[in-house]
Design a protein around this motif. Structure first.
Motif, PDB file in Angstrom:
ATOM      1  N   TYR A 163       2.390   9.938  -1.981  1.00  0.00           N
ATOM      2  CA  TYR A 163       3.707  10.445  -1.585  1.00  0.00           C
ATOM      3  C   TYR A 163       4.810   9.739  -2.369  1.00  0.00           C
ATOM      4  O   TYR A 163       5.720  10.385  -2.896  1.00  0.00           O
ATOM      5  N   ASN A 164       4.748   8.425  -2.456  1.00  0.00           N
ATOM      6  CA  ASN A 164       5.766   7.670  -3.188  1.00  0.00           C
ATOM      7  C   ASN A 164       5.674   7.905  -4.688  1.00  0.00           C
ATOM      8  O   ASN A 164       6.700   7.958  -5.369  1.00  0.00           O
ATOM      9  N   ALA A 165       4.461   8.064  -5.219  1.00  0.00           N
ATOM     10  CA  ALA A 165       4.309   8.380  -6.641  1.00  0.00           C
ATOM     11  C   ALA A 165       4.943   9.740  -6.944  1.00  0.00           C
ATOM     12  O   ALA A 165       5.615   9.908  -7.970  1.00  0.00           O
ATOM     13  N   MET A 166       4.738  10.691  -6.055  1.00  0.00           N
ATOM     14  CA  MET A 166       5.348  12.015  -6.231  1.00  0.00           C
ATOM     15  C   MET A 166       6.872  11.915  -6.160  1.00  0.00           C
ATOM     16  O   MET A 166       7.577  12.521  -6.974  1.00  0.00           O
ATOM     17  N   ASN A 167       7.377  11.156  -5.210  1.00  0.00           N
ATOM     18  CA  ASN A 167       8.832  10.989  -5.093  1.00  0.00           C
ATOM     19  C   ASN A 167       9.417  10.292  -6.311  1.00  0.00           C
ATOM     20  O   ASN A 167      10.510  10.652  -6.765  1.00  0.00           O
ATOM     21  N   ARG A 168       8.726   9.280  -6.843  1.00  0.00           N
ATOM     22  CA  ARG A 168       9.205   8.595  -8.048  1.00  0.00           C
ATOM     23  C   ARG A 168       9.264   9.571  -9.217  1.00  0.00           C
ATOM     24  O   ARG A 168      10.236   9.598  -9.977  1.00  0.00           O
ATOM     25  N   PHE A 169       8.219  10.383  -9.374  1.00  0.00           N
ATOM     26  CA  PHE A 169       8.193  11.362 -10.458  1.00  0.00           C
ATOM     27  C   PHE A 169       9.317  12.381 -10.301  1.00  0.00           C
ATOM     28  O   PHE A 169      10.074  12.640 -11.241  1.00  0.00           O
ATOM     29  N   ILE A 170       9.440  12.966  -9.123  1.00  0.00           N
ATOM     30  CA  ILE A 170      10.479  13.974  -8.890  1.00  0.00           C
ATOM     31  C   ILE A 170      11.864  13.357  -9.086  1.00  0.00           C
ATOM     32  O   ILE A 170      12.749  13.968  -9.692  1.00  0.00           O
ATOM     33  N   GLY A 171      12.057  12.125  -8.627  1.00  0.00           N
ATOM     34  CA  GLY A 171      13.332  11.441  -8.829  1.00  0.00           C
ATOM     35  C   GLY A 171      13.628  11.194 -10.297  1.00  0.00           C
ATOM     36  O   GLY A 171      14.759  11.384 -10.756  1.00  0.00           O
ATOM     37  N   ALA A 172      12.601  10.798 -11.060  1.00  0.00           N
ATOM     38  CA  ALA A 172      12.789  10.559 -12.491  1.00  0.00           C
ATOM     39  C   ALA A 172      13.135  11.855 -13.218  1.00  0.00           C
ATOM     40  O   ALA A 172      13.995  11.876 -14.103  1.00  0.00           O
ATOM     41  N   HIS A 216     -10.048  12.469  -7.265  1.00  0.00           N
ATOM     42  CA  HIS A 216      -8.875  13.283  -7.582  1.00  0.00           C
ATOM     43  C   HIS A 216      -7.575  12.544  -7.278  1.00  0.00           C
ATOM     44  O   HIS A 216      -6.599  12.671  -8.037  1.00  0.00           O
ATOM     45  N   LEU A 217      -7.535  11.786  -6.196  1.00  0.00           N
ATOM     46  CA  LEU A 217      -6.348  11.022  -5.846  1.00  0.00           C
ATOM     47  C   LEU A 217      -6.031   9.993  -6.930  1.00  0.00           C
ATOM     48  O   LEU A 217      -4.879   9.846  -7.351  1.00  0.00           O
ATOM     49  N   THR A 218      -7.050   9.294  -7.397  1.00  0.00           N
ATOM     50  CA  THR A 218      -6.860   8.300  -8.456  1.00  0.00           C
ATOM     51  C   THR A 218      -6.345   8.960  -9.724  1.00  0.00           C
ATOM     52  O   THR A 218      -5.412   8.472 -10.361  1.00  0.00           O
ATOM     53  N   ASN A 236       0.821  -1.209   0.000  1.00  0.00           N
ATOM     54  CA  ASN A 236       0.000   0.000   0.000  1.00  0.00           C
ATOM     55  C   ASN A 236       0.851   1.254   0.000  1.00  0.00           C
ATOM     56  O   ASN A 236       0.525   2.226  -0.666  1.00  0.00           O
ATOM     57  N   GLN A 237       1.934   1.253   0.766  1.00  0.00           N
ATOM     58  CA  GLN A 237       2.800   2.427   0.806  1.00  0.00           C
ATOM     59  C   GLN A 237       3.501   2.634  -0.529  1.00  0.00           C
ATOM     60  O   GLN A 237       3.743   3.757  -0.933  1.00  0.00           O
ATOM     61  N   LYS A 238       3.819   1.556  -1.207  1.00  0.00           N
ATOM     62  CA  LYS A 238       4.470   1.642  -2.504  1.00  0.00           C
ATOM     63  C   LYS A 238       3.587   2.388  -3.502  1.00  0.00           C
ATOM     64  O   LYS A 238       4.066   3.056  -4.390  1.00  0.00           O
ATOM     65  N   ASN A 239       2.283   2.248  -3.338  1.00  0.00           N
ATOM     66  CA  ASN A 239       1.333   2.877  -4.239  1.00  0.00           C
ATOM     67  C   ASN A 239       0.752   4.167  -3.678  1.00  0.00           C
ATOM     68  O   ASN A 239      -0.237   4.671  -4.182  1.00  0.00           O
ATOM     69  N   SER A 240       1.383   4.716  -2.654  1.00  0.00           N
ATOM     70  CA  SER A 240       0.870   5.940  -2.052  1.00  0.00           C
ATOM     71  C   SER A 240       1.157   7.136  -2.948  1.00  0.00           C
ATOM     72  O   SER A 240       2.067   7.116  -3.787  1.00  0.00           O
TER      73      SER A 240
END
Length: 143
Positions: A15-24, A113-115, A9-13
């Motif tokens: 926050y983590n999606a935002m971090n993955r995008f910013i990291g990419a 909106h989250l989805t 669940n945390q992997k799909n949060s």
């Protein structure tokens, strides 16, 4: 302090999606040393095509995609109002229209909106990764 383990669940949060995008985007930004080389290079490689034959990205060359991704990252890190302020406050924020705008259904609106935000962030992360890979191919440095 509670130690957080990265569960499914945390992997799909968000926050983590935002971090993955910013990291990419940060990786893209560090990799692309000469952004001007991206001008007029189409971002339509085979990996950008979905199973039905349509493209994921329809916004021109790699340079415009590069600028778009950096702009979105800046909005996420600094906030939308910050950019509106340096534009002279003339830009207006778009108003979203969820399927049901009743105040008593805030949870449904939030999930809608989250989805949507999660889906957009996933596509933008893929776009940043694709642009980084294509840039490496163009300059001839493949890891």
């Amino acid at each position: 302090m509670m130690q957080i383990s990265e569960s499914y669940n945390q992997k799909n949060s968000l926050y983590n999606a935002m971090n993955r995008f910013i990291g990419a985007v940060n990786n893209m930004d560090q990799t692309v040393m000469l952004p001007s080389m991206l001008r007029d290079v189409p971002l339509d490689d085979a990996e950008d095509v979905k199973a039905d034959g349509s493209a994921y990205f329809h916004d021109g060359d790699m340079y415009s995609s590069y600028l778009l991704l950096k702009s979105i990252r800046n909005h996420m890190e600094w906030g939308i109002l910050q950019s509106d302020e340096w534009r002279g406050g003339q830009a207006e924020l778009p108003q979203a229209s969820p399927p049901d705008s009743e105040d008593d259904n805030l949870e449904k609106q939030f999930h809608f909106h989250l989805t949507g935000l999660h889906a957009v962030l996933s596509k933008l992360t893929l776009k940043a990764d694709t642009l980084t890979s294509r840039y490496k191919e163009e300059v001839g440095c493949r890891n």
